[in-house]
Scaffold this motif. Structure first.
Motif, PDB file in Angstrom:
ATOM      1  N   VAL A 149       0.841  -1.201   0.000  1.00 19.25           N
ATOM      2  CA  VAL A 149       0.000   0.000   0.000  1.00 19.25           C
ATOM      3  C   VAL A 149       0.874   1.249   0.000  1.00 19.25           C
ATOM      4  N   GLY A 150       1.983   1.200   0.746  1.00 19.11           N
ATOM      5  CA  GLY A 150       2.903   2.323   0.765  1.00 19.11           C
ATOM      6  C   GLY A 150       3.533   2.569  -0.587  1.00 19.11           C
ATOM      7  N   LEU A 151       3.828   1.491  -1.296  1.00 25.70           N
ATOM      8  CA  LEU A 151       4.424   1.629  -2.631  1.00 25.70           C
ATOM      9  C   LEU A 151       3.462   2.277  -3.613  1.00 25.70           C
ATOM     10  N   THR A 152       2.176   1.950  -3.490  1.00 27.33           N
ATOM     11  CA  THR A 152       1.197   2.503  -4.432  1.00 27.33           C
ATOM     12  C   THR A 152       1.081   4.018  -4.295  1.00 27.33           C
ATOM     13  N   GLY A 153       1.461   4.543  -3.126  1.00 29.32           N
ATOM     14  CA  GLY A 153       1.385   5.979  -2.929  1.00 29.32           C
ATOM     15  C   GLY A 153       2.682   6.704  -3.220  1.00 29.32           C
ATOM     16  N   ALA A 154       3.721   5.952  -3.575  1.00 29.76           N
ATOM     17  CA  ALA A 154       5.018   6.572  -3.852  1.00 29.76           C
ATOM     18  C   ALA A 154       5.023   7.169  -5.253  1.00 29.76           C
ATOM     19  N   SER A 155       5.727   8.274  -5.402  1.00 28.40           N
ATOM     20  CA  SER A 155       5.778   8.952  -6.702  1.00 28.40           C
ATOM     21  C   SER A 155       6.942   8.482  -7.557  1.00 28.40           C
ATOM     22  N   ALA A 156       7.935   7.854  -6.931  1.00 28.45           N
ATOM     23  CA  ALA A 156       9.106   7.397  -7.681  1.00 28.45           C
ATOM     24  C   ALA A 156       9.685   6.155  -7.015  1.00 28.45           C
ATOM     25  N   GLY A 157      10.497   5.438  -7.756  1.00 24.34           N
ATOM     26  CA  GLY A 157      11.162   4.245  -7.222  1.00 24.34           C
ATOM     27  C   GLY A 157      10.241   3.080  -6.960  1.00 24.34           C
ATOM     28  N   VAL A 158       9.104   3.050  -7.672  1.00 24.93           N
ATOM     29  CA  VAL A 158       8.125   1.986  -7.442  1.00 24.93           C
ATOM     30  C   VAL A 158       8.563   0.665  -8.060  1.00 24.93           C
ATOM     31  N   TRP A 159       9.184   0.722  -9.218  1.00 30.52           N
ATOM     32  CA  TRP A 159       9.640  -0.495  -9.885  1.00 30.52           C
ATOM     33  C   TRP A 159      11.146  -0.660  -9.686  1.00 30.52           C
ATOM     34  N   PRO A 160      11.649  -1.887  -9.444  1.00 26.88           N
ATOM     35  CA  PRO A 160      10.946  -3.181  -9.513  1.00 26.88           C
ATOM     36  C   PRO A 160      10.322  -3.621  -8.192  1.00 26.88           C
ATOM     37  N   ALA A 161      10.326  -2.715  -7.183  1.00 29.12           N
ATOM     38  CA  ALA A 161       9.793  -3.085  -5.878  1.00 29.12           C
ATOM     39  C   ALA A 161       8.357  -3.586  -5.965  1.00 29.12           C
ATOM     40  N   MET A 162       7.553  -2.939  -6.817  1.00 34.20           N
ATOM     41  CA  MET A 162       6.163  -3.333  -6.965  1.00 34.20           C
ATOM     42  C   MET A 162       6.048  -4.776  -7.467  1.00 34.20           C
ATOM     43  N   LEU A 163       6.902  -5.161  -8.385  1.00 31.14           N
ATOM     44  CA  LEU A 163       6.878  -6.537  -8.902  1.00 31.14           C
ATOM     45  C   LEU A 163       7.213  -7.541  -7.809  1.00 31.14           C
ATOM     46  N   VAL A 164       8.201  -7.188  -6.973  1.00 25.42           N
ATOM     47  CA  VAL A 164       8.577  -8.082  -5.875  1.00 25.42           C
ATOM     48  C   VAL A 164       7.399  -8.273  -4.931  1.00 25.42           C
ATOM     49  N   TYR A 165       6.749  -7.175  -4.569  1.00 21.43           N
ATOM     50  CA  TYR A 165       5.637  -7.270  -3.633  1.00 21.43           C
ATOM     51  C   TYR A 165       4.449  -8.001  -4.244  1.00 21.43           C
ATOM     52  N   LEU A 166       4.161  -7.718  -5.516  1.00 19.97           N
ATOM     53  CA  LEU A 166       3.078  -8.430  -6.184  1.00 19.97           C
ATOM     54  C   LEU A 166       3.366  -9.927  -6.228  1.00 19.97           C
ATOM     55  N   GLY A 167       4.640 -10.271  -6.432  1.00 24.91           N
ATOM     56  CA  GLY A 167       5.019 -11.685  -6.439  1.00 24.91           C
ATOM     57  C   GLY A 167       4.776 -12.351  -5.097  1.00 24.91           C
ATOM     58  N   VAL A 168       5.129 -11.649  -4.008  1.00 22.78           N
ATOM     59  CA  VAL A 168       4.914 -12.197  -2.657  1.00 22.78           C
ATOM     60  C   VAL A 168       3.421 -12.364  -2.378  1.00 22.78           C
ATOM     61  N   LEU A 169       2.617 -11.352  -2.721  1.00 19.56           N
ATOM     62  CA  LEU A 169       1.169 -11.447  -2.501  1.00 19.56           C
ATOM     63  C   LEU A 169       0.557 -12.569  -3.333  1.00 19.56           C
ATOM     64  N   ALA A 170       1.033 -12.722  -4.571  1.00 17.84           N
ATOM     65  CA  ALA A 170       0.520 -13.797  -5.430  1.00 17.84           C
ATOM     66  C   ALA A 170       0.870 -15.164  -4.847  1.00 17.84           C
ATOM     67  N   LEU A 171       2.074 -15.295  -4.319  1.00 18.85           N
ATOM     68  CA  LEU A 171       2.484 -16.580  -3.719  1.00 18.85           C
ATOM     69  C   LEU A 171       1.655 -16.887  -2.478  1.00 18.85           C
ATOM     70  N   ILE A 172       1.354 -15.864  -1.676  1.00 17.57           N
ATOM     71  CA  ILE A 172       0.502 -16.081  -0.499  1.00 17.57           C
ATOM     72  C   ILE A 172      -0.873 -16.567  -0.932  1.00 17.57           C
ATOM     73  N   ALA A 173      -1.421 -15.960  -2.002  1.00 19.73           N
ATOM     74  CA  ALA A 173      -2.730 -16.379  -2.507  1.00 19.73           C
ATOM     75  C   ALA A 173      -2.686 -17.811  -3.016  1.00 19.73           C
TER      76      ALA A 173
END
Length: 257
Positions: A149-173
């Motif tokens: 959620v914090g990453l979604t509000g960031a204006s810069a430096g979102v990638w590749p962090a967003m991919l890492v987090y999406l990967g973790v959430l997908a694995l949890i699902a």
């Protein structure tokens, strides 16, 4: 007043910080820049190893509850109009059979302090009066102290962090889906729980995915590792402790008294 500045909690938080830092330093020669993430995984495994006896008691409680399900159903039929008597008789049955109705909650309750400490360790800039060096830890470009959620509000430096987090959430699902398919036991004979309610409750584990999106990446990795361990542990223990397997046949349900 900050809850984490209270001396006993601050000392506990500092101890958790020291443990994670020591684990990170120990695995850094092998893990490199992902040392912080690997340290969280190792910490999770250590916690789950300590909790194995709790897992054993949980699985045994599952089989005990299935064994007494016909008697519980009989009590529900007999005292359907008297909730107070039903509650009293139900607790008497649990005591008589030495079955805890809360055994299934023990692993979750035991891990809440760990997740809370990890959340604090990776969100506080200072711990016990010193700078928190763990906030500078990254894994594959994703800061361990930032949430999805914090990453979604960031204006810069979102990638590749967003991919890492999406990967973790997908694995949890994915792990949660596997747990629903592999670990859901068939309803015992005599169960009176509505099918619709059981189906709805079976989706509750997906709340974990939502929760993981709001905590730092380090805590989300803990949740992922712990959930994966739960699936493997429960699958193994159910086969080792299954009364039917141990007796070489189907366990007979207890008849009503």
């Amino acid at each position: 007043m900050d809850f984490y500045s209270w001396p006993p909690i601050a000392a506990l938080l500092d101890g958790a910080y020291g443990l994670v830092t020591a684990l990170s330093d120990a695995v850094e020669p092998i893990a490199g820049t992902a040392a912080g993430l690997v340290a969280v995984v190792v910490l999770t495994l250590l916690v789950r190893v300590v909790l194995i006896p709790v897992g054993v008691s949980q699985v045994r409680a599952e089989y005990h509850r299935r064994r007494i399900a016909p008697r519980l159903a009989e009590l529900q039929r007999r005292h359907a109009g008297d909730r107070e008597t039903l509650a009293q008789k139900t607790m008497e049955l649990y005591r008589e059979e030495q079955v805890s109705p809360f055994a299934g909650m023990l692993p979750l309750l035991a891990q809440i302090p760990v997740v809370t400490l990890l959340y604090a360790v990776f969100t506080h800039p200072t711990i016990a009066g010193h700078a928190n060096a763990l906030l500078g830890e990254h894994a594959f470009g994703a800061p361990l102290g930032t949430s999805f959620v914090g990453l979604t509000g960031a204006s810069a430096g979102v990638w590749p962090a967003m991919l890492v987090y999406l990967g973790v959430l997908a694995l949890i699902a994915i792990v949660t889906t596997v747990s629903r398919r592999v670990l859901t036991l068939p309803q015992p004979e005599g169960s009176t729980a509505p099918t619709g309610m059981l189906r709805a409750l079976s989706f509750l584990p997906y709340v974990t995915v939502v929760f993981a999106a709001f905590v730092p990446l380090a805590a989300a990795v803990y949740i992922l590792t712990s959930t994966t361990w739960t699936v493997a542990e429960r699958w193994t223990l159910r086969r080792l402790l299954d009364p039917a397997r141990r007796t070489g046949g189907s366990a007979r349900p207890t008849t009503s008294h």
